[in-house]
Design an enzyme around this catalytic site. Sequence first.
Site: not given
Length: 441
Positions: A277, A321
């Site tokens: 991340d 998304h």
Amino acid sequence: MTCTTKITELSTSISRNVAKINRFNEENDLPTQSFEPNAPTTYDYPPDIEEARQAVLLATDELHALMAGPANALMAPSHNVQTSIHAMYRFKIANSFPEGKEEVTYTELATACGLTGPTLLRIVRDLMAHRIFRQTPDGKIAHTSASKLFANNHAIRQWVGMVLEEMWPAATKVVDALQKWPNSEEPNQSGFNLAHNVDQPMLEFLGKEPERAKRFAEAMSLFNTSPGMETKYIVEHYNWTSSVNDPVTVVDVGGSHGDVAISLACKYQNVTCIVQDLPEVIASAKIPEGLEKRLRFMEYDFFTEQPVKNADVYLFKWILHDWSDKYCIKILRSLIPALKQGARVVVNELILPEPETVPLNQEATLRSFDIAMWEIQNGKERDSSDWESLFQAVDYRLRLTKVIQPRGSKLGIIEATWDTCEALKLAHSALPAFHDHEIAI
Ligand SMILES: C[S@@+](CC[C@H](N)C(=O)[O-])C[C@H]1O[C@@H](n2cnc3c(N)ncnc32)[C@H](O)[C@@H]1O
């Protein structure tokens, strides 16, 4: 004789399922559903009773829509109550009751919130009409289960604040954004950018605003624990290891604090996980005791070349998304130099259904996710043919190999396999859109 019509069918389904729930409540000494201040705020029912509860929600929704008629579908003034809920959030109306008190006068509460009496009155009376607060016989304001939940639950307040202060303004500007930047795929040309007057993509912008970033992250954590979003579905419904002995390396790209990786490493002794991340996220991640040898956190920007080569699985949960196809293709292409023959790219995201293949209230929820993604970063939710086209656009060697819709899960599991062998480039037919089981392709 009265013939069976849609409305009688719906009311029969409602009474049959309500009776089932009622019986279960009675047999298990559970209180009945209500908005009394101490009523339960969640229902932890076994699957068959939960199914009955869902059936009641579906049938009541449809019966209500039929009774209200078509004009109501177009004109229901739902955004006005958002104003009152927003005021309750901003002026801390629910959580300004005097310590330990369940009732308060209008004047007392207005003073505590820094509002005038008449302003508080109009806000609270609107909320009362939606079962948030109630008026006592002697004219005071009292809690319902909804206002009490808001007063006592920090995570719910963060969710409501995030929706009303980040998403809602973006929603009101998305059509303007469409007009200004027709069909843009850029994450910084969205309703969010117009509404908040910023040039950066929402996720980047919030990263630099600590309080708003915290609210967003806490709202997402709440959402991720809501029914159908739990980590257990991706952990239990995907075949992570073909044998208990072969070592398997899973890279969780954009894996945040490693919820999935931790569960996987706990469940499978032969699985090693690397969670990637951005630096600010990795900085606060912690490896649980006992997993030091099989769990690692790594700073990585998924728009740059993937540094972990030859892993067995690259997982993207709730990542793609946020991005238009143009950026998803960039993210997935960054993997290519790292992929070995047979490597699997596993995506855990919504799979939009074909119209009217699932109950309309479920479809409406899924489609509203799609619109929300559009509002904030020009992202989107995808149906199974969108997923297939996306992988094809990344590289012909990345083949869609599995689509799994675990029962009870909002998120589906989409698997693509890196296949450099030309002979295995099989043509395959279009996928059915919404499954409750695994579809082999
Ligand atoms: C919606 S969260 C999903 C987190 C996690 N996969 C889950 O399902 O709970 C999106 C994650 O993508 C990370 N992210 C955003 N941009 C990124 C980038 N360029 N490179 C790596 N991670 C990024 C965010 O920090 C965040 O943790």
